[in-house]
Design an enzyme around this catalytic site. Sequence first.
Site, PDB file in Angstrom:
ATOM      1  N   TYR A 165      29.945 -27.952  88.159  1.00 13.25           N
ATOM      2  CA  TYR A 165      28.838 -27.470  87.316  1.00 13.25           C
ATOM      3  C   TYR A 165      28.271 -26.205  87.911  1.00 13.25           C
ATOM      4  O   TYR A 165      28.021 -26.146  89.117  1.00 13.25           O
ATOM      5  CB  TYR A 165      27.726 -28.525  87.210  1.00 13.25           C
ATOM      6  N   GLU A 207      25.733 -23.865  86.099  1.00 10.54           N
ATOM      7  CA  GLU A 207      24.823 -23.172  85.177  1.00 10.54           C
ATOM      8  C   GLU A 207      24.206 -21.969  85.873  1.00 10.54           C
ATOM      9  O   GLU A 207      23.816 -22.040  87.044  1.00 10.54           O
ATOM     10  CB  GLU A 207      23.723 -24.124  84.708  1.00 10.54           C
ATOM     11  N   ASP A 231      34.262  -6.320  67.416  1.00  7.87           N
ATOM     12  CA  ASP A 231      34.850  -7.645  67.634  1.00  7.87           C
ATOM     13  C   ASP A 231      36.362  -7.464  67.785  1.00  7.87           C
ATOM     14  O   ASP A 231      37.079  -7.324  66.807  1.00  7.87           O
ATOM     15  CB  ASP A 231      34.504  -8.557  66.454  1.00  7.87           C
ATOM     16  N   THR A 261      38.378 -12.677  72.143  1.00  5.41           N
ATOM     17  CA  THR A 261      38.928 -13.945  72.610  1.00  5.41           C
ATOM     18  C   THR A 261      39.913 -13.634  73.730  1.00  5.41           C
ATOM     19  O   THR A 261      40.468 -12.529  73.800  1.00  5.41           O
ATOM     20  CB  THR A 261      39.707 -14.691  71.509  1.00  5.41           C
ATOM     21  N   LYS A 270      44.369 -14.807  72.299  1.00  7.25           N
ATOM     22  CA  LYS A 270      45.208 -14.260  71.227  1.00  7.25           C
ATOM     23  C   LYS A 270      46.171 -13.241  71.846  1.00  7.25           C
ATOM     24  O   LYS A 270      46.987 -13.635  72.671  1.00  7.25           O
ATOM     25  CB  LYS A 270      44.318 -13.701  70.117  1.00  7.25           C
ATOM     26  N   ARG A 300      42.322 -20.387  76.297  1.00  7.95           N
ATOM     27  CA  ARG A 300      41.433 -20.411  75.138  1.00  7.95           C
ATOM     28  C   ARG A 300      40.012 -20.100  75.599  1.00  7.95           C
ATOM     29  O   ARG A 300      39.485 -20.762  76.493  1.00  7.95           O
ATOM     30  CB  ARG A 300      41.513 -21.814  74.537  1.00  7.95           C
TER      31      ARG A 300
HETATM   32  C1  LIG Z   1      39.581 -15.491  66.260  1.00  9.79           C
HETATM   33  C2  LIG Z   1      38.413 -14.652  65.958  1.00  9.79           C
HETATM   34  C3  LIG Z   1      37.127 -15.008  66.382  1.00  9.79           C
HETATM   35  C4  LIG Z   1      36.761 -16.354  66.950  1.00  9.79           C
HETATM   36  O1  LIG Z   1      37.490 -16.853  67.968  1.00  9.79           O
HETATM   37  P1  LIG Z   1      37.491 -18.454  68.272  1.00  9.79           P
HETATM   38  O2  LIG Z   1      37.898 -18.506  69.700  1.00  9.79           O
HETATM   39  O3  LIG Z   1      38.429 -19.070  67.308  1.00  9.79           O
HETATM   40  O4  LIG Z   1      36.100 -18.948  68.076  1.00  9.79           O
HETATM   41  C5  LIG Z   1      36.090 -14.104  66.176  1.00  9.79           C
HETATM   42  N1  LIG Z   1      36.315 -12.930  65.552  1.00  9.79           N
HETATM   43  C6  LIG Z   1      37.525 -12.583  65.088  1.00  9.79           C
HETATM   44  C7  LIG Z   1      37.687 -11.269  64.419  1.00  9.79           C
HETATM   45  C8  LIG Z   1      38.618 -13.430  65.264  1.00  9.79           C
HETATM   46  O5  LIG Z   1      39.809 -13.083  64.782  1.00  9.79           O
END
Ligand SMILES: *Cc1c(COP(=O)(O)O)cnc(C)c1O
Length: 427
Positions: free
Chosen positions: A59, A61, A205, A231, A234, A240
């Site tokens: 933990y 925090e 994003d 993320t 991807k 993840r």
């Molecule tokens: C995949 C994605 C997210 C969110 O990611 P998660 O890990 O699935 O919550 C946010 N913005 C965009 C543009 C995405 O493609």
Amino acid sequence: MTAQRAHRPAELAAWDPEVASIIGREEERQRTTLQLIASENFTSPAVLAATGSVLTNKYAEGYPSRRYYGGNHVVDQVEDLARRRLRELLGAEHANVQPHSGSNANAAAYLALLEPGDTVLAMRLDQGGHLTHGSPVNFSGRLFRFVSYGVSASDERIDLDQVEELALRERPKLIVAGATAYPRLIDPAPFRAIADRVGAAFLFDAAHVIGLILGGAHPNPVPEADVVSFTTHKTLRGPRGGALVCRASLARDIDRAVFPGLQGGPLLHAIAAKAVAFGEAARPSFASYASQVVANARALAEALAGEGLRLVSGGTDNHLVLVDLRSFDPDLSGKEAQEVLDRAGITCNRNQVPGDPRSAFVTSGLRLGSPACTTLGMGEAEMHLVAGLVARALRLRDREREVAAVAEEVAVLCSKFPPPGAGGGSP
Ligand SMILES: *Cc1c(COP(=O)(O)O)cnc(C)c1O
């Protein structure tokens, strides 16, 4: 296979054969079918090992050297390492590696930059935007007033005139760029210029394209954006999770938004795995990976077009293609196409296309991506083969024997490109 198995605790099969057997079958599915979901990838065995480490027991925090629990002097080092690697990769002033996911990273950015009810300008969901970009069923759409831009009907690329028009009319506090199903490069510069005209903050994003950015295949939004969210699982090919970088002036607000604003204790095992992934992304081989991802998506696009499938915007600049099935066969929905391809051992997802007459559950499109098969070592030649298999399965979908024959060819192809740690294809 044996090497990747070795990273799974050896005790699991004896301790809990039920769970071990499910994991084993998923391993087999990943190894024997084609993974074309644009948001998926194969991590390295090193990322898997860190994810499965004892850091999950701790933990912590708070942030390094400012924790609410004792015993954090060791894990502090791994979070500091991850933050430093990320700052250096992107040339960013501040990094936060605690978000549990991309959605959490976006939530933290909103919490840091907005008050409930504030106006935000982001991409429409049915034209490529993400749930967290204002969907009415998502917290974003419920807490903030989202206004949406889309792609222009003529070239199916982001309509920057519309972005500017809406910004001038609606005076958003925040403008969001970034998408989940958009096959073209998103240039951060015009968004910055529009944000400056109306005094808005700018969030990029980069959930989907962060790996292409780190590999030098797409422009780095850090100089233009106030905050960049993404993320780590991807195109980046890590565990993840999510992460944020921002200007030093926003560091305190972003950190407080993640913790205590949004989350409790960080996932140190995931943060260690993020550090490993950032280390991998700093290597020259990652730049080759990123450019091959783009080359493979382009090859896939060209070959699919050659099979008579229409591509949204006519092609791709990134890691994904969006197929509009309507001209290929007006009776074939995205839902049915996805199901046929599943039977053929080809995993992808249905997706709305711009102006789709079908619902988000049925759709008229398919989204196919190159990141996972590029990690396995596939190149342009394999993409041509894959496009042929996709088209054949869709064309002969009513003949079960033909679909099964495609599945057999897919299995042969996959057997030549095993996942990392499974006897070849180290990333
Ligand atoms: C995949 C994605 C997210 C969110 O990611 P998660 O890990 O699935 O919550 C946010 N913005 C965009 C543009 C995405 O493609």
